[in-house]
Design a protein around this motif. Sequence first.
Motif, PDB file in Angstrom:
ATOM      1  N   ALA A   1       2.341   3.937 -10.465  1.00 31.72           N
ATOM      2  CA  ALA A   1       1.050   4.447  -9.963  1.00 31.72           C
ATOM      3  C   ALA A   1       0.552   3.602  -8.803  1.00 31.72           C
ATOM      4  O   ALA A   1       0.086   4.132  -7.788  1.00 31.72           O
ATOM      5  CB  ALA A   1       0.021   4.447 -11.108  1.00 31.72           C
ATOM      6  N   TRP A   2       0.678   2.273  -8.922  1.00 40.98           N
ATOM      7  CA  TRP A   2       0.238   1.406  -7.828  1.00 40.98           C
ATOM      8  C   TRP A   2       1.092   1.620  -6.579  1.00 40.98           C
ATOM      9  O   TRP A   2       0.582   1.637  -5.456  1.00 40.98           O
ATOM     10  CB  TRP A   2       0.311  -0.077  -8.255  1.00 40.98           C
ATOM     11  CG  TRP A   2      -0.928  -0.512  -8.967  1.00 40.98           C
ATOM     12  CD1 TRP A   2      -1.038  -0.921 -10.265  1.00 40.98           C
ATOM     13  CD2 TRP A   2      -2.249  -0.568  -8.427  1.00 40.98           C
ATOM     14  NE1 TRP A   2      -2.338  -1.229 -10.563  1.00 40.98           N
ATOM     15  CE2 TRP A   2      -3.105  -1.029  -9.455  1.00 40.98           C
ATOM     16  CE3 TRP A   2      -2.807  -0.287  -7.176  1.00 40.98           C
ATOM     17  CZ2 TRP A   2      -4.486  -1.207  -9.264  1.00 40.98           C
ATOM     18  CZ3 TRP A   2      -4.170  -0.452  -6.991  1.00 40.98           C
ATOM     19  CH2 TRP A   2      -4.995  -0.911  -8.020  1.00 40.98           C
ATOM     20  N   ARG A   3       2.421   1.781  -6.787  1.00 41.84           N
ATOM     21  CA  ARG A   3       3.303   1.963  -5.625  1.00 41.84           C
ATOM     22  C   ARG A   3       2.918   3.231  -4.863  1.00 41.84           C
ATOM     23  O   ARG A   3       2.923   3.263  -3.639  1.00 41.84           O
ATOM     24  CB  ARG A   3       4.765   2.052  -6.085  1.00 41.84           C
ATOM     25  CG  ARG A   3       5.321   0.670  -6.404  1.00 41.84           C
ATOM     26  CD  ARG A   3       6.816   0.690  -6.651  1.00 41.84           C
ATOM     27  NE  ARG A   3       7.269  -0.657  -6.934  1.00 41.84           N
ATOM     28  CZ  ARG A   3       8.037  -1.004  -7.970  1.00 41.84           C
ATOM     29  NH1 ARG A   3       8.476  -0.081  -8.813  1.00 41.84           N
ATOM     30  NH2 ARG A   3       8.394  -2.248  -8.153  1.00 41.84           N
ATOM     31  N   GLN A   4       2.587   4.265  -5.622  1.00 35.14           N
ATOM     32  CA  GLN A   4       2.228   5.537  -4.992  1.00 35.14           C
ATOM     33  C   GLN A   4       0.959   5.385  -4.148  1.00 35.14           C
ATOM     34  O   GLN A   4       0.867   5.910  -3.027  1.00 35.14           O
ATOM     35  CB  GLN A   4       2.028   6.596  -6.071  1.00 35.14           C
ATOM     36  CG  GLN A   4       1.970   7.997  -5.498  1.00 35.14           C
ATOM     37  CD  GLN A   4       2.098   9.053  -6.576  1.00 35.14           C
ATOM     38  OE1 GLN A   4       2.099   8.740  -7.762  1.00 35.14           O
ATOM     39  NE2 GLN A   4       2.207  10.287  -6.166  1.00 35.14           N
ATOM     40  N   VAL A   5      -0.001   4.647  -4.708  1.00 37.13           N
ATOM     41  CA  VAL A   5      -1.269   4.486  -3.992  1.00 37.13           C
ATOM     42  C   VAL A   5      -1.118   3.581  -2.761  1.00 37.13           C
ATOM     43  O   VAL A   5      -1.751   3.809  -1.728  1.00 37.13           O
ATOM     44  CB  VAL A   5      -2.326   3.896  -4.982  1.00 37.13           C
ATOM     45  CG1 VAL A   5      -3.460   3.232  -4.240  1.00 37.13           C
ATOM     46  CG2 VAL A   5      -2.853   4.994  -5.875  1.00 37.13           C
ATOM     47  N   LEU A   6      -0.254   2.575  -2.872  1.00 33.55           N
ATOM     48  CA  LEU A   6      -0.178   1.563  -1.808  1.00 33.55           C
ATOM     49  C   LEU A   6       0.826   1.889  -0.711  1.00 33.55           C
ATOM     50  O   LEU A   6       0.890   1.181   0.296  1.00 33.55           O
ATOM     51  CB  LEU A   6       0.179   0.193  -2.423  1.00 33.55           C
ATOM     52  CG  LEU A   6      -0.900  -0.409  -3.340  1.00 33.55           C
ATOM     53  CD1 LEU A   6      -0.345  -1.609  -4.100  1.00 33.55           C
ATOM     54  CD2 LEU A   6      -2.138  -0.803  -2.557  1.00 33.55           C
ATOM     55  N   ARG A   7       1.626   2.921  -0.888  1.00 32.11           N
ATOM     56  CA  ARG A   7       2.702   3.156   0.092  1.00 32.11           C
ATOM     57  C   ARG A   7       2.140   3.637   1.422  1.00 32.11           C
ATOM     58  O   ARG A   7       1.056   4.214   1.471  1.00 32.11           O
ATOM     59  CB  ARG A   7       3.712   4.151  -0.468  1.00 32.11           C
ATOM     60  CG  ARG A   7       3.193   5.556  -0.543  1.00 32.11           C
ATOM     61  CD  ARG A   7       4.202   6.508  -1.097  1.00 32.11           C
ATOM     62  NE  ARG A   7       3.539   7.790  -1.234  1.00 32.11           N
ATOM     63  CZ  ARG A   7       3.959   8.779  -1.981  1.00 32.11           C
ATOM     64  NH1 ARG A   7       5.054   8.666  -2.678  1.00 32.11           N
ATOM     65  NH2 ARG A   7       3.312   9.916  -2.049  1.00 32.11           N
TER      66      ARG A   7
END
Lengths: 251, 78
Positions: A245-251
């Motif tokens: 979830a964090w990777r999706q938001v931060l990409r």
Amino acid sequence: MLDVSRLSQPTLRLVQDAGYRARLTVDLLQLDPSSPEATSARDTIDAAILEILVAAGLPRGPINGPIVERFGRGWFGRKTEDCSLLIDIGAFDLLPEDRRPDSLIRTWLHESIHARQPYAPGFQAEWRDARGFEEGVAEGLTRQIVVDELKLRPVLSGYHSYVVAYQALARALEIDVEHLWRQFWTIPAGGIGQAFTVVLSQVLTTHRRVSLGALTGRRASALAALQFANRRGSDHPDLDALTAAWRQVLR
Amino acid sequence: MTPDEFMGQLRALVSGNRDREAIDLAGQHLRPLAPAMTPEQIVEVGDLMEWADMAIDLEESALRREQAAPDAQTPRSA
């Protein structure tokens, strides 16, 4: 990082001698809190906590106390709005005897991390909605010191979901979670939610990453508000799912 | 009441901001149930009670501020 070997002899004894730790705990929990033995046990433990926190680079701020009594409210320790640090010796009676000494140290240290500075202005709002911002930092650093570095075995509490939320964020950023907790530790308790994207941007800059854009910052802030919300406190978190979830938001 | 029922009720009360009821529930059931609870459950109760007591403190200090504010603005009688 804490260099245990450089601690003073009294503090090292408390950390390394389980029998001594148990004896001090008995003095504190079973004797009249105003007795010389209980007072001495309180002062010995508090001095050790202070030294450990200084050695870890996480010094405690000014407090009233520590006030060690039987409060009978069900909690083990608290830092109140007026910066009193309270330890309830009666609550530890409920734990198995062999788990009390290390759990006492854990509580004392956790509350002392909350006490790094007076509460942030407006901390009430964060406490009502998303206390996980603060509890995740305090408990993450506490576990790092008490479990990983001092090798104690306290009973660990329900802040696990918030600790894992920070671990997931650190994994998504490919940085050490301790670095992340230490950056947030510089913000007074109750102010982390508000400072979240600013601190995150500083962390990214430190690691020579692209700074957060306005939209990414808003999305990160929204995801953090969900992950650190009060209602998530008893969740059983999935580190991989949270990291994704964090990777999706931060990409 | 079983420990699991107690924990479920306590979590629901605290997450619903029914803090005084949570304190009462814990005051009534924690000690009698503790021998049947895991150490982790007992510590989780401690966390929940810390939150409940802090919420009560905040509510009371907000009330005190509210009560103090109109007093400060009330003009003195002639």
